[in-house]
Motif scaffolding. Structure first.
Motif, PDB file in Angstrom:
ATOM      1  N   ASP A 175       0.873  -1.178   0.000  1.00  0.00           N
ATOM      2  CA  ASP A 175       0.000   0.000   0.000  1.00  0.00           C
ATOM      3  C   ASP A 175       0.904   1.220   0.000  1.00  0.00           C
ATOM      4  O   ASP A 175       1.287   1.734   1.047  1.00  0.00           O
ATOM      5  N   GLY A 176       1.279   1.652  -1.176  1.00  0.00           N
ATOM      6  CA  GLY A 176       2.234   2.763  -1.271  1.00  0.00           C
ATOM      7  C   GLY A 176       3.600   2.290  -0.793  1.00  0.00           C
ATOM      8  O   GLY A 176       4.137   1.295  -1.263  1.00  0.00           O
ATOM      9  N   ASP A 177       4.105   3.000   0.229  1.00  0.00           N
ATOM     10  CA  ASP A 177       5.422   2.616   0.738  1.00  0.00           C
ATOM     11  C   ASP A 177       5.344   1.488   1.764  1.00  0.00           C
ATOM     12  O   ASP A 177       6.355   0.898   2.113  1.00  0.00           O
ATOM     13  N   ASN A 178       4.122   1.202   2.244  1.00  0.00           N
ATOM     14  CA  ASN A 178       3.969   0.158   3.254  1.00  0.00           C
ATOM     15  C   ASN A 178       3.780  -1.195   2.605  1.00  0.00           C
ATOM     16  O   ASN A 178       3.032  -1.326   1.642  1.00  0.00           O
ATOM     17  N   PHE A 179       4.474  -2.176   3.120  1.00  0.00           N
ATOM     18  CA  PHE A 179       4.299  -3.518   2.574  1.00  0.00           C
ATOM     19  C   PHE A 179       4.608  -4.570   3.637  1.00  0.00           C
ATOM     20  O   PHE A 179       5.354  -4.333   4.575  1.00  0.00           O
ATOM     21  N   VAL A 180       3.978  -5.742   3.435  1.00  0.00           N
ATOM     22  CA  VAL A 180       4.302  -6.915   4.252  1.00  0.00           C
ATOM     23  C   VAL A 180       4.442  -8.079   3.290  1.00  0.00           C
ATOM     24  O   VAL A 180       3.542  -8.341   2.493  1.00  0.00           O
ATOM     25  N   GLU A 181       5.559  -8.747   3.367  1.00  0.00           N
ATOM     26  CA  GLU A 181       5.798  -9.866   2.457  1.00  0.00           C
ATOM     27  C   GLU A 181       5.690 -11.168   3.250  1.00  0.00           C
ATOM     28  O   GLU A 181       6.516 -11.462   4.122  1.00  0.00           O
ATOM     29  N   VAL A 182       4.636 -11.925   2.949  1.00  0.00           N
ATOM     30  CA  VAL A 182       4.404 -13.185   3.657  1.00  0.00           C
ATOM     31  C   VAL A 182       4.897 -14.335   2.800  1.00  0.00           C
ATOM     32  O   VAL A 182       4.504 -14.466   1.642  1.00  0.00           O
ATOM     33  N   ALA A 183       5.754 -15.164   3.375  1.00  0.00           N
ATOM     34  CA  ALA A 183       6.315 -16.271   2.601  1.00  0.00           C
ATOM     35  C   ALA A 183       5.905 -17.609   3.195  1.00  0.00           C
ATOM     36  O   ALA A 183       5.880 -17.777   4.414  1.00  0.00           O
ATOM     37  N   VAL A 184       5.568 -18.521   2.288  1.00  0.00           N
ATOM     38  CA  VAL A 184       5.310 -19.902   2.704  1.00  0.00           C
ATOM     39  C   VAL A 184       6.462 -20.736   2.188  1.00  0.00           C
ATOM     40  O   VAL A 184       6.760 -20.730   0.991  1.00  0.00           O
ATOM     41  N   GLU A 185       7.095 -21.481   3.120  1.00  0.00           N
ATOM     42  CA  GLU A 185       8.256 -22.247   2.681  1.00  0.00           C
ATOM     43  C   GLU A 185       8.451 -23.420   3.617  1.00  0.00           C
ATOM     44  O   GLU A 185       8.456 -23.251   4.826  1.00  0.00           O
ATOM     45  N   GLY A 186       8.580 -24.598   3.046  1.00  0.00           N
ATOM     46  CA  GLY A 186       8.848 -25.772   3.866  1.00  0.00           C
ATOM     47  C   GLY A 186       7.755 -26.064   4.880  1.00  0.00           C
ATOM     48  O   GLY A 186       8.028 -26.507   5.992  1.00  0.00           O
ATOM     49  N   GLY A 187       6.504 -25.817   4.502  1.00  0.00           N
ATOM     50  CA  GLY A 187       5.407 -26.163   5.393  1.00  0.00           C
ATOM     51  C   GLY A 187       5.152 -25.154   6.499  1.00  0.00           C
ATOM     52  O   GLY A 187       4.324 -25.384   7.375  1.00  0.00           O
ATOM     53  N   ALA A 188       5.863 -24.060   6.494  1.00  0.00           N
ATOM     54  CA  ALA A 188       5.645 -23.031   7.505  1.00  0.00           C
ATOM     55  C   ALA A 188       5.505 -21.678   6.829  1.00  0.00           C
ATOM     56  O   ALA A 188       5.856 -21.515   5.663  1.00  0.00           O
ATOM     57  N   VAL A 189       4.966 -20.741   7.586  1.00  0.00           N
ATOM     58  CA  VAL A 189       4.768 -19.395   7.037  1.00  0.00           C
ATOM     59  C   VAL A 189       5.478 -18.382   7.919  1.00  0.00           C
ATOM     60  O   VAL A 189       5.565 -18.544   9.147  1.00  0.00           O
ATOM     61  N   PHE A 190       6.018 -17.376   7.298  1.00  0.00           N
ATOM     62  CA  PHE A 190       6.680 -16.328   8.064  1.00  0.00           C
ATOM     63  C   PHE A 190       6.669 -15.040   7.260  1.00  0.00           C
ATOM     64  O   PHE A 190       6.408 -15.037   6.053  1.00  0.00           O
ATOM     65  N   VAL A 191       6.928 -13.972   7.936  1.00  0.00           N
ATOM     66  CA  VAL A 191       7.015 -12.681   7.258  1.00  0.00           C
ATOM     67  C   VAL A 191       8.478 -12.445   6.881  1.00  0.00           C
ATOM     68  O   VAL A 191       9.351 -12.363   7.746  1.00  0.00           O
ATOM     69  N   SER A 192       8.758 -12.389   5.609  1.00  0.00           N
ATOM     70  CA  SER A 192      10.143 -12.251   5.164  1.00  0.00           C
ATOM     71  C   SER A 192      10.617 -10.812   5.208  1.00  0.00           C
ATOM     72  O   SER A 192      11.744 -10.517   5.572  1.00  0.00           O
ATOM     73  N   ARG A 193       9.725  -9.914   4.819  1.00  0.00           N
ATOM     74  CA  ARG A 193      10.073  -8.494   4.861  1.00  0.00           C
ATOM     75  C   ARG A 193       8.842  -7.681   5.180  1.00  0.00           C
ATOM     76  O   ARG A 193       7.730  -8.057   4.817  1.00  0.00           O
TER      77      ARG A 193
END
Lengths: 161, 121
Positions: free
Chosen positions: B58-76
């Motif tokens: 959303d403009g300059d704001n962002f959340v990058e959600v990653a799914v990897e190896g059966g788990a989820v986390f926020v990468s950036r």
């Protein structure tokens, strides 16, 4: 008849006393539902010495009285099916003639716990509770072994009395 | 104690051991998913068994959600405290990662439940 009433009453008192002792001294194992079942020494002994009916009478009365004296009505809810199913299993094993009282007791311990877990599942309306089955089967078999050894010892020594 | 008693005892113990291992190594019937919401509105529902990256921007704001190896986390993420990123990987039902400044939540549903924290009688 009077003699029989007197005799069964003595065994009933003994079973009650054992039940109470166990109530006072819980096993050091923190798992719920794991108990020694010492009172079943009496049930097993009666089964082999006097037969199914006498064992049934004493076991049923013991559960009811223990519930009234110190266990509470919920103890009856769990203990009665456990004791009855265990007795049926032990009688069946005894019938099979391949086993000693120890074997009967092992079966008794397992089925006692199976019955109790079933009641618990019905009470909390959760089938998932059966994840606890391995613990109860193993502990039932092992405590059954201990109880069976005790009962066997008494039975052998009083055989000719 | 005779040999039949021993067999009975062994049978009971082996059976319970078998049950125990069957329970712990059986595949769960429900696939775990992560539900990603912003302002409480569901934006995406991703299965955890497929690696993926989902970005809320959303403009300059962002959340990058990653799914990897059966788990989820926020990468950036663009937030200042980065608590969402520091949360790490989650994979059990009910677990969640939240980025409050961006009002984003990633909640895991289905699949394995984490073990009980307490049992009361």
């Amino acid at each position: 008849m009077t003699k029989k009433i007197a005799r069964l009453s003595v065994y009933l008192s003994l079973a009650l006393a054992l039940s109470w002792v166990e109530h006072l001294l819980p096993l050091p194992i923190p798992l719920p539902g794991v108990k020694l079942g010492l009172t079943n020494v009496v049930t097993l002994f009666l089964l082999y010495r006097y037969g199914f009916r006498d064992a049934l009478i004493v076991a049923a009365m013991r559960v009811l009285l223990a519930g009234m004296l110190f266990g509470g009505p919920t103890s009856i809810l769990y203990a009665l099916p456990g004791a009855l199913l265990a007795l049926f299993a032990m009688a069946a094993v005894k019938r099979a003639r391949l086993f000693t009282p120890v074997g009967a007791s092992i079966a008794g311990g397992v089925f006692h716990n199976l019955a109790q877990l079933t009641v618990a599942a019905w009470v909390v309306k959760t089938v998932g509770i059966t994840y606890y089955l391995p613990v109860l089967i193993a502990s039932g078999a092992l405590t059954g072994l201990v109880v069976g050894v005790f009962a066997s010892a008494v039975y052998e020594r009083t055989r000719n009395a | 104690m005779n040999r039949f008693d021993a067999m009975l005892l062994a049978g009971a113990l082996v059976f319970s051991a078998g049950l125990f291992f069957a329970q712990h190594f059986s595949p769960r019937h429900e696939a775990a998913r992560v539900m990603i919401t912003r302002d409480g509105i569901l934006l995406a529902e991703l299965p955890l068994n497929r690696d993926d990256v989902y970005t809320i921007a959303d403009g300059d704001n962002f959340v990058e959600v990653a799914v990897e190896g059966g788990a989820v986390f926020v990468s950036r993420a663009s937030c200042r405290d980065q608590l969402c990123v520091r949360r790490g990987r989650i994979s059990a039902a009910g677990q969640s990662t939240i980025c409050l400044p961006n009002r984003v939540a990633a909640v895991v549903t289905g699949g394995d439940e984490s073990s009980f924290d307490a049992v009361l009688y």
